[in-house]
Design an enzyme around this catalytic site. Structure first.
Site, PDB file in Angstrom:
ATOM      1  N   ARG A 167      -0.268  -2.969  -8.213  1.00 17.12           N
ATOM      2  CA  ARG A 167       0.079  -2.260  -6.964  1.00 17.12           C
ATOM      3  C   ARG A 167       1.472  -1.637  -7.021  1.00 17.12           C
ATOM      4  O   ARG A 167       2.130  -1.487  -5.996  1.00 17.12           O
ATOM      5  CB  ARG A 167      -0.045  -3.186  -5.752  1.00 17.12           C
ATOM      6  CG  ARG A 167      -1.410  -3.790  -5.552  1.00 17.12           C
ATOM      7  CD  ARG A 167      -2.493  -2.735  -5.301  1.00 17.12           C
ATOM      8  NE  ARG A 167      -3.801  -3.362  -5.206  1.00 17.12           N
ATOM      9  CZ  ARG A 167      -4.652  -3.485  -6.234  1.00 17.12           C
ATOM     10  NH1 ARG A 167      -4.317  -3.004  -7.424  1.00 17.12           N
ATOM     11  NH2 ARG A 167      -5.821  -4.059  -6.084  1.00 17.12           N
ATOM     12  N   SER A 215      -5.630  -4.245   2.748  1.00 15.05           N
ATOM     13  CA  SER A 215      -5.013  -5.539   2.454  1.00 15.05           C
ATOM     14  C   SER A 215      -3.566  -5.555   2.939  1.00 15.05           C
ATOM     15  O   SER A 215      -2.784  -4.669   2.592  1.00 15.05           O
ATOM     16  CB  SER A 215      -5.056  -5.826   0.950  1.00 15.05           C
ATOM     17  OG  SER A 215      -6.380  -5.928   0.503  1.00 15.05           O
ATOM     18  N   GLU A 285       1.541  -5.618   0.908  1.00 18.94           N
ATOM     19  CA  GLU A 285       0.889  -4.485   0.231  1.00 18.94           C
ATOM     20  C   GLU A 285       0.986  -3.241   1.111  1.00 18.94           C
ATOM     21  O   GLU A 285       1.089  -2.137   0.610  1.00 18.94           O
ATOM     22  CB  GLU A 285      -0.554  -4.805  -0.097  1.00 18.94           C
ATOM     23  CG  GLU A 285      -1.225  -3.700  -0.900  1.00 18.94           C
ATOM     24  CD  GLU A 285      -2.527  -4.151  -1.572  1.00 18.94           C
ATOM     25  OE1 GLU A 285      -3.443  -3.320  -1.632  1.00 18.94           O
ATOM     26  OE2 GLU A 285      -2.616  -5.294  -2.054  1.00 18.94           O
TER      27      GLU A 285
END
Length: 290
Positions: A167, A215, A285
Site C-alpha cells: 500500500r 479498508s 489505509e
C-alpha cells in the site's frame, strides 16, 4: 493556461466514495500534459499542497472549506492497447477507471488484472497507493509510469526503477501520476468467470450497499485489521451516522448524513483499543485530508 477548467467551492462529499466532507475552495480539471505541468508549477509557486483527485475511494475530507490545489483526473481517461505476441500493453491515463480495464480484460481474455477487478479505483489512484486484492498488487502488472515531479518535469519510470511496497509507492509524497502502462497476457483461463467469482465474494464480505472508504486500516503483520477490530468490540460500533460495518469490521460506512467528526472519533477509538489490548499500532489505509 488560465483557461483550464476549474470549479469553486466544490462539495467534497461528491469527490469521495464515503460521501463525507466539506468544500474545496478550488478544483482544477486538466485535460493535457501541458495543463498538468502548469498546475504543478503554479502550486509550487503559491506554496500550496497539490492534491490529485480520482474517485476518492480511500479518501476522507474534513468539514469546512479546504484550500489545497485539488486537481481532478476527470478528463484524463484516454487509453490505447498494443499487442506484442501474447503480451498486451494497456497505456491508460490516470483517470481511467478499473471498470474500464476490467471490460478490456474480459473482452480480450487477458491475465494479470483479474484479482484487482472489483476495486473501486482509477489507474492513477491505484498506482499511488499500490492497490491490491487476493494476493495481487497493481505494481505486479505495471510496466511503466509517466510521472510529473513537483517542478512539472515529466519522467518515464520503468517498473524496476520504482520502489513499491504494501500500500505504498514513492508517488504518495509529491507530483502527479499522469499515465500508466500495464502489461497483461493472453490467457487460457476463463477470465470472465474468475472476475465474476471475485465480485461475488466482495459482495458477500464487504458492505457495498453503503458509502464506504474501503479498508480503514492496513493489515498488521500478525493479524488482519478486521479481526483485531472485531476482537476489541468495534464490529457494528457506531457514533452518530458513521459505523464500523457489521459485515466487515475494517470498513467504515456512512449510514446517511455521516459527519467527519464522527468518523474521526471512531478511528481514534479503534487505534486506542487495539493499541491497549494487543500492543499493535494500527496504520491508516484511508487518507484523511484536513
Amino acid at each position: 493556461m488560465r483557461s483550464i477548467k476549474n470549479e469553486k467551492f466544490v462539495d467534497l462529499s461528491r469527490m469521495c466514495t464515503i460521501r463525507i466532507g466539506g468544500r474545496a475552495k478550488n478544483v482544477y480539471f486538466p485535460s493535457s500534459q501541458d495543463e498538468i505541468r502548469w498546475l504543478l508549477i503554479e502550486s509550487l509557486e503559491k506554496d500550496k499542497r497539490f492534491f490529485p483527485l480520482g474517485i476518492g475511494s480511500n479518501t476522507v475530507f474534513s468539514d469546512g472549506v479546504i484550500d489545497l490545489f485539488f486537481v481532478s483526473t476527470r478528463y484524463l481517461k484516454r487509453f490505447n492497447i498494443k499487442q506484442k505476441g501474447k503480451n498486451y500493453y494497456i497505456e491508460a491515463e490516470s483517470g481511467v477507471s478499473f471498470k474500464t480495464i476490467t471490460d478490456i480484460v474480459k473482452k480480450l481474455n487477458l491475465e494479470g488484472f483479474e484479482h484487482l477487478s472489483g476495486i473501486p479505483a482509477t489507474v492513477g489512484g491505484a498506482t499511488v497507493m499500490n492497490a491490491g486484492a487476493y494476493g495481487t498488487e497493481i505494481s505486479d502488472i505495471i510496466e511503466e509510469v509517466y510521472w510529473f515531479n513537483k517542478e512539472g518535469n515529466l519522467r518515464i519510470l520503468k517498473r524496476d526503477q520504482i520502489n513499491f511496497s504494501y500500500r505504498k509507492s514513492p508517488f504518495q509524497k509529491e507530483g502527479f501520476v499522469y499515465k500508466v502502462v500495464l502489461k497483461l497476457s493472453s490467457s487460457k483461463k476463463d477470465i470472465k468467470s474468475i472476475i465474476k467469482k471475485h465480485l461475488e465474494e466482495r459482495n458477500k464480505k464487504q458492505p457495498l450497499n453503503y458509502p464506504t472508504a474501503g479498508s480503514t486500516f492496513k493489515n498488521p503483520p500478525k493479524y488482519p485489521a478486521g479481526y483485531l477490530l472485531e476482537k476489541v468490540g468495534l464490529k457494528g460500533y457506531k457514533i452518530g451516522n458513521v459505523a464500523f460495518s457489521e459485515k466487515h469490521a475494517n470498513f467504515l460506512i456512512n449510514l446517511g448524513g455521516g459527519k467527519f467528526k464522527e468518523l474521526k472519533k471512531l478511528i481514534e477509538i479503534a487505534e486506542r483499543r487495539v493499541g491497549e489490548m494487543y500492543h499493535i499500532k494500527l496504520e491508516k489505509e484511508i487518507q484523511i485530508v484536513e
